[in-house]
Design a protein around this motif. Structure first.
Motif, PDB file in Angstrom:
ATOM      1  N   LEU B  53       1.069  -1.253   0.014  1.00 15.51           N
ATOM      2  CA  LEU B  53      -0.115   0.045  -0.472  1.00 15.51           C
ATOM      3  C   LEU B  53       0.949   1.201   0.247  1.00 15.51           C
ATOM      4  CD1 LEU B  53      -2.720   1.406   0.376  1.00 15.51           C
ATOM      5  CD2 LEU B  53      -2.159   0.799   2.693  1.00 15.51           C
ATOM      6  N   ASP B  54       1.624   1.425   0.648  1.00 12.36           N
ATOM      7  CA  ASP B  54       2.765   2.636   0.866  1.00 12.36           C
ATOM      8  C   ASP B  54       3.078   2.649  -0.663  1.00 12.36           C
ATOM      9  OD1 ASP B  54       3.530   0.182   1.805  1.00 12.36           O
ATOM     10  OD2 ASP B  54       5.304   1.023   2.712  1.00 12.36           O
ATOM     11  N   LYS B  55       4.083   1.987  -0.810  1.00 13.86           N
ATOM     12  CA  LYS B  55       4.759   2.234  -2.231  1.00 13.86           C
ATOM     13  C   LYS B  55       3.902   2.124  -3.228  1.00 13.86           C
ATOM     14  CE  LYS B  55       8.835  -0.283  -1.129  1.00 13.86           C
ATOM     15  NZ  LYS B  55       9.320  -1.899  -1.402  1.00 13.86           N
ATOM     16  N   VAL B  56       3.116   1.843  -3.446  1.00 11.20           N
ATOM     17  CA  VAL B  56       1.721   2.000  -4.262  1.00 11.20           C
ATOM     18  C   VAL B  56       1.232   3.811  -4.408  1.00 11.20           C
ATOM     19  CG1 VAL B  56      -0.684   1.266  -5.794  1.00 11.20           C
ATOM     20  CG2 VAL B  56       1.023  -0.184  -5.074  1.00 11.20           C
ATOM     21  N   LEU B  57       0.818   3.974  -3.109  1.00 11.85           N
ATOM     22  CA  LEU B  57       0.700   5.285  -2.557  1.00 11.85           C
ATOM     23  C   LEU B  57       1.098   6.019  -2.864  1.00 11.85           C
ATOM     24  CD1 LEU B  57      -1.287   5.465   0.611  1.00 11.85           C
ATOM     25  CD2 LEU B  57      -1.977   5.679  -1.513  1.00 11.85           C
ATOM     26  N   ALA B  58       2.553   6.026  -3.049  1.00 13.45           N
ATOM     27  CA  ALA B  58       4.054   6.669  -3.297  1.00 13.45           C
ATOM     28  C   ALA B  58       4.113   6.837  -5.366  1.00 13.45           C
ATOM     29  CB  ALA B  58       5.288   5.981  -2.347  1.00 13.45           C
ATOM     30  N   ALA B  59       3.949   5.971  -5.945  1.00 19.12           N
ATOM     31  CA  ALA B  59       3.934   5.757  -7.157  1.00 19.12           C
ATOM     32  C   ALA B  59       3.017   6.620  -7.306  1.00 19.12           C
ATOM     33  CB  ALA B  59       3.771   4.587  -7.105  1.00 19.12           C
ATOM     34  N   PHE B  60       1.609   6.491  -7.249  1.00 18.31           N
ATOM     35  CA  PHE B  60       0.286   7.267  -7.374  1.00 18.31           C
ATOM     36  C   PHE B  60       0.955   9.362  -7.035  1.00 18.31           C
ATOM     37  CE2 PHE B  60      -2.303   3.741  -8.201  1.00 18.31           C
ATOM     38  CZ  PHE B  60      -2.428   4.133  -9.230  1.00 18.31           C
ATOM     39  N   VAL B  61       1.639   9.358  -6.365  1.00 16.94           N
ATOM     40  CA  VAL B  61       1.826  10.567  -5.517  1.00 16.94           C
ATOM     41  C   VAL B  61       2.194  11.418  -6.662  1.00 16.94           C
ATOM     42  CG1 VAL B  61       2.883  11.935  -3.647  1.00 16.94           C
ATOM     43  CG2 VAL B  61       1.050  10.541  -3.249  1.00 16.94           C
ATOM     44  N   ILE B  62       3.300  10.443  -6.697  1.00 11.74           N
ATOM     45  CA  ILE B  62       4.662  11.031  -7.447  1.00 11.74           C
ATOM     46  C   ILE B  62       4.321  11.062  -9.581  1.00 11.74           C
ATOM     47  CG2 ILE B  62       6.901  10.009  -9.521  1.00 11.74           C
ATOM     48  CD1 ILE B  62       7.602   8.322  -6.264  1.00 11.74           C
ATOM     49  N   ALA B  63       3.416   9.891 -10.001  1.00 11.69           N
ATOM     50  CA  ALA B  63       2.780  10.203 -11.103  1.00 11.69           C
ATOM     51  C   ALA B  63       1.025  11.033 -10.999  1.00 11.69           C
ATOM     52  CB  ALA B  63       2.283   8.641 -11.426  1.00 11.69           C
ATOM     53  N   ILE B 113      -4.502  -4.419  -0.426  1.00 12.11           N
ATOM     54  CA  ILE B 113      -3.414  -4.511   0.515  1.00 12.11           C
ATOM     55  C   ILE B 113      -2.832  -3.902   0.979  1.00 12.11           C
ATOM     56  CG2 ILE B 113      -2.808  -4.298  -2.371  1.00 12.11           C
ATOM     57  CD1 ILE B 113      -2.481  -1.501  -1.950  1.00 12.11           C
ATOM     58  N   LYS B 114      -1.515  -4.371   1.633  1.00 13.13           N
ATOM     59  CA  LYS B 114      -1.452  -3.601   3.240  1.00 13.13           C
ATOM     60  C   LYS B 114       0.551  -2.950   3.130  1.00 13.13           C
ATOM     61  CE  LYS B 114      -4.014  -6.889   4.109  1.00 13.13           C
ATOM     62  NZ  LYS B 114      -5.300  -5.968   5.370  1.00 13.13           N
ATOM     63  N   LEU B 115       0.632  -2.032   4.113  1.00 19.76           N
ATOM     64  CA  LEU B 115       1.499  -1.422   4.199  1.00 19.76           C
ATOM     65  C   LEU B 115       2.635  -2.837   4.125  1.00 19.76           C
ATOM     66  CD1 LEU B 115       0.793   0.805   7.057  1.00 19.76           C
ATOM     67  CD2 LEU B 115       1.378   1.073   4.559  1.00 19.76           C
ATOM     68  N   SER B 116       3.977  -2.513   4.448  1.00 18.76           N
ATOM     69  CA  SER B 116       5.366  -2.762   3.835  1.00 18.76           C
ATOM     70  C   SER B 116       5.953  -3.185   5.093  1.00 18.76           C
ATOM     71  CB  SER B 116       6.591  -2.074   2.736  1.00 18.76           C
ATOM     72  OG  SER B 116       6.967  -1.426   3.632  1.00 18.76           O
ATOM     73  N   LYS B 117       5.822  -2.159   6.059  1.00 15.45           N
ATOM     74  CA  LYS B 117       5.915  -1.955   7.545  1.00 15.45           C
ATOM     75  C   LYS B 117       5.011  -2.405   8.239  1.00 15.45           C
ATOM     76  CE  LYS B 117      10.661   0.119   6.381  1.00 15.45           C
ATOM     77  NZ  LYS B 117      11.829  -1.097   6.011  1.00 15.45           N
ATOM     78  N   MET B 118       5.306  -2.572   9.547  1.00 17.56           N
ATOM     79  CA  MET B 118       4.163  -2.103  10.196  1.00 17.56           C
ATOM     80  C   MET B 118       2.831  -2.129   9.945  1.00 17.56           C
ATOM     81  SD  MET B 118       6.411   1.652  12.715  1.00 17.56           S
ATOM     82  CE  MET B 118       4.140   2.145  12.560  1.00 17.56           C
TER      83      MET B 118
END
Lengths: 198, 198, 198
Positions: B53-63, B113-118
Motif C-alpha cells: 500500500l505505501d509503495k503504490v501510494l508513493a507511485a501514484f503521488v509521483i505520477a 493491500i497492506k503496508l510494507s512495514k508495521m
C-alpha cells in the motif's frame, strides 16, 4: 577585377553557394538546434522511501560517490525514510495522540534503524555495524557528516511529516536541509542524469 | 568599384571569410548538430513491482504530481503490483488450479493491500488509512480516479498476468489502460526524463 | 559588372546579409550548439541491491529485454544481490570467522534465493518456479545464460565483497563480469537513458 571579386567568381564557377543560400541554411540549422531536447544536469536524485539501514547506507554511498565524481546529489526522504532523520536527542511537544503513537513506534533517528533482511532481533544489524567498523566502511553517522560537508542536498517530505505528525524541531541539524513537497523534488529529479527510488 | 564589392574588400582586408569558408563551416556545424544525442521527453515512467500500500501510494503521488507539473506519466504494474489493479467486484471463470490458487492468495484489488512495514496484522494498515483521511491525504481510490482524469497511462504486465493466471476481465475499468510486455514499457521509459522501480 | 557582383548587389538590395553578418551568426550558433547538454547513451543501468528471486528475475527481464531492443545493459550486484552470483559448486579457503558466518548465512547462489513475498517457508518459491516452467517463462539459470550471450555487462560490488568476506574465486563464470566500486557503475549510469534501483 579585384582579388575579392575574383575569388567569388571562382567559387561561383565551382557551383558554390551565394550568401542568401547560406543565410537560408543557417536559419534552418538554427531552427533545428532550437528544437533539440537538451540532456540532463550532472546530478543524482534519490528518493529514500525505505528506512532500512542497508538501503539508507546504499543511498548515502551513491550520493557521496556521485559528489566525489563531480556531480551534484539530492536526497528526498519520504515515508519510512522520514524518521531516519529525526534527532534522537530532540523532542517536541504539542502532538496529538496519533502523532505521539507514530513518534513512539517509528525508529527515533538513524541509530535505531535495522537491516531489511537478517535483522534477527537486532543481532544481524549489530553484527553488520561492527563488521563495517572492522572493514573501515563508513558508518551512517560518518556518511551523514560527509554528505553534509560535500554539499549533498537533503529534502524532508512535508506530506510524510504531516501524516506521521513530525515537526521541524525534531529533525537533525544538517547544513543543506529543506522541508519540501514532491513537486520540489520532481523539479530537481526531472533534470537529473540519474534518479533512483530506494 | 561598386559599394557591394567595396564592403567585401573591406571584410577581406579585415581577415574575414569567403562564402565558401562559411559554407564549409556551416556543413561542419550541421554534422555536429546531427550527432548530438537528444535529451528525453518530459515524462515519468514508473515500474510498480511492489504491491504494498505505501509503495503504490508513493507511485501514484509521483505520477499525479508529475502530470500536475506538466509532465506525462506512465505506470507499468508488474509482479506483486499486478493484483493491485484487480477489480474486487469482477470475477472470471475458466482458470486452472494454479490460477485459482494465485487468485485466492493474492490481494483482490487495491483495498486489500497492506503496508510494507508495521502492518501488525492489519492494524497498522487501518491506522494509516484512517490517518490519511484525517489529514486529508488522498486515498488510493481517490488517487486512481485522479490519475485517470489526469491522463496517467497504466500498463498491466502481460508476463505477470500469464504467470499468475489473471485475465483481462478481472481488472479495473480505467480510461487509459493497456495490457503490454516489458518492451512496450521500455520504449516509453528509455525516452523519459525520470524512471523509477518502486 | 561581373555576374557574381551583380548577384551580390541584387541580394544586398533585397536586404539580405553580408558574409560578415553570416559569419557572426554562425559563430553565435556554434556557441549555442556547444552549450547544449547532450542526452544519454542507449543503455539501461540496474543496481541489483535486493537478493530476492522475484526482483532478480525482474532485473534480468529488463536487462535482456533492453538488449533485445538494441540497447546496452549493465547490472551492478551489490549488498544482498552479491551472494546471488556465487557459484554453489565453488568454495574458497582463508576466510575469517565473520566471512565464514556470512558465507554460511547468505544464500549460496541463484538457486538458493527466495521470493520477497509469499515465500511460505519455501513453498511459495517452489510453486513460482514450477509455474514459470509450466508457463514457459525463462528461469533464472536461463536468464543468466541469455544475458551472457546477449552481452549484458555484470559488475560485482567490491565494497559488498569486502564487507561480506567474499572472494573472486567464489563467483560464477560469466563472459562479461567485472569486480568494481560504485564509481565505476555511476560512470556508466550517469550516461544511461534508464537507471533503476531494484
Amino acid at each position: 577585377m579585384s582579388e575579392a571579386l575574383a575569388t567569388m567568381s571562382e567559387e561561383t564557377r565551382r557551383g558554390t553557394m551565394t550568401v542568401d543560400d547560406l543565410a537560408r541554411q543557417l536559419a534552418d540549422l538554427r531552427r533545428q538546434v532550437e528544437n533539440i531536447k537538451p540532456g540532463a544536469d550532472d546530478r543524482v536524485s534519490i528518493i529514500v522511501f525505505s528506512g532500512d539501514l542497508d538501503k539508507v547506507l546504499a543511498a548515502f554511498v551513491i550520493a557521496t560517490g556521485a559528489v566525489a565524481m563531480g556531480m551534484e546529489a539530492v536526497m528526498f526522504f519520504t515515508f519510512w525514510g522520514t524518521p531516519v532523520l529525526r534527532d534522537a536527542k530532540k523532542s517536541v511537544g504539542g502532538k496529538d495522540l496519533m502523532g505521539k503513537m507514530f513518534g513512539f513506534m517509528l525508529p527515533k533517528g538513524r541509530n535505531a534503524i535495522k537491516l531489511s533482511k537478517m535483522n534477527m532481533g537486532g543481532m544481524g544489524t549489530s553484527m553488520m555495524k561492527s563488521l563495517m567498523k572492522k572493514k573501515n566502511v563508513a558508518s551512517l553517522d560518518q556518511m551523514l557528516q560527509m554528505a553534509g560537508e560535500l554539499g549533498v542536498k537533503i529534502y524532508i517530505c512535508e506530506m510524510s511529516m504531516n501524516l506521521m505528525g513530525f515537526q521541524q524541531g525534531e529533525f537533525i541539524d544538517y547544513p543543506n536541509l529543506e522541508y519540501a513537497g514532491v513537486a520540489a523534488f520532481l523539479e530537481q529529479a526531472k533534470n537529473s542524469k540519474v534518479q533512483l527510488f530506494i
